[in-house]
Scaffold this motif. Structure first.
Motif, mmCIF file in Angstrom:
data_model
loop_
_atom_site.group_PDB
_atom_site.id
_atom_site.type_symbol
_atom_site.label_atom_id
_atom_site.label_comp_id
_atom_site.label_asym_id
_atom_site.label_seq_id
_atom_site.Cartn_x
_atom_site.Cartn_y
_atom_site.Cartn_z
ATOM 1 N N PHE A 162 0.750 -1.188 0.164
ATOM 2 C CA PHE A 162 0.101 -0.042 -0.053
ATOM 3 C C PHE A 162 1.005 1.089 0.065
ATOM 4 O O PHE A 162 1.874 1.269 0.543
ATOM 5 N N GLU A 163 0.403 2.172 -0.691
ATOM 6 C CA GLU A 163 1.211 3.563 -0.912
ATOM 7 C C GLU A 163 1.214 4.350 0.450
ATOM 8 O O GLU A 163 0.250 4.447 1.099
ATOM 9 N N ASP A 164 2.514 4.861 0.591
ATOM 10 C CA ASP A 164 2.608 5.749 1.861
ATOM 11 C C ASP A 164 2.228 7.167 1.230
ATOM 12 O O ASP A 164 1.940 7.342 0.010
ATOM 13 N N GLU A 165 2.699 8.276 1.865
ATOM 14 C CA GLU A 165 2.330 9.517 1.418
ATOM 15 C C GLU A 165 2.990 10.004 0.565
ATOM 16 O O GLU A 165 2.905 11.014 -0.028
ATOM 17 N N ASN A 166 4.148 9.284 0.044
ATOM 18 C CA ASN A 166 5.065 9.682 -0.975
ATOM 19 C C ASN A 166 4.614 8.938 -2.444
ATOM 20 O O ASN A 166 5.261 9.089 -3.330
ATOM 21 N N GLY A 167 3.773 8.097 -2.069
ATOM 22 C CA GLY A 167 3.165 7.263 -3.336
ATOM 23 C C GLY A 167 4.125 6.027 -3.586
ATOM 24 O O GLY A 167 4.051 5.405 -4.508
ATOM 25 N N LYS A 168 4.775 5.740 -2.624
ATOM 26 C CA LYS A 168 5.737 4.367 -2.710
ATOM 27 C C LYS A 168 4.911 3.094 -1.888
ATOM 28 O O LYS A 168 4.266 3.465 -0.771
#
Length: 147
Positions: free
Chosen positions: A55-61
């Motif tokens: 699942f993506e974090d706040e940086n889209g990773k």
């Protein structure tokens, strides 16, 4: 044991036109039990699936697990995952575990996974309609024999 893991925005399953299991953001898991599978196969999957950082974090990773996002899982039994299409044109299901043993292992997998996240299910061996809003799409196939 074979699991198809899909990152979803939502997923639900119907039996006879009625929703029997529904989740929001989380994992749709199609689970196939193969002849010879044991509790050890369940353990391998449980050590991996709830902790996968898909699942993506706040940086889209892809850096967060389903636990991190407080997600859910919808686990659907699917014996066809144990099928083989090596010979001819009709799949063989000789490698699928017998229903009674498969149900036992499926239920144990659900029980163990629910120790980490909320889990919903379909109905074992029922004719189900599964609705999946795959997010990404992000899909992984995990075979306990290769972990």
């Amino acid at each position: 044991m074979i699991a198809v893991i899909q990152r979803v925005n939502r997923s639900y399953v119907e039996v006879d036109g009625k929703v029997v299991g529904e989740i929001g953001k989380g994992l749709n898991i199609l689970l196939g039990v193969v002849k010879g599978d044991t509790e050890e196969d369940i353990e391998k999957l449980i050590k991996k699936i709830p902790f996968l950082r898909i699942f993506e974090d706040e940086n889209g990773k892809m850096n967060l697990s389903v636990i991190d996002i407080k997600g859910e899982a919808l686990v659907i039994s699917q014996f066809t995952l144990a099928g083989s299409v090596k010979k001819g044109r009709r799949p063989s299901f000789d490698n699928a575990e017998e229903p009674e043993k498969a149900k036992e292992l499926y239920q144990e997998f659900v029980k163990r996974l629910s120790e980490y996240i909320p889990v919903k299910t379909g109905i074992f061996a029922a004719d189900m309609k599964v609705f999946i809003e795959n997010d990404g799409p992000v899909t992984f196939i995990i075979d306990s024999k290769t972990l």
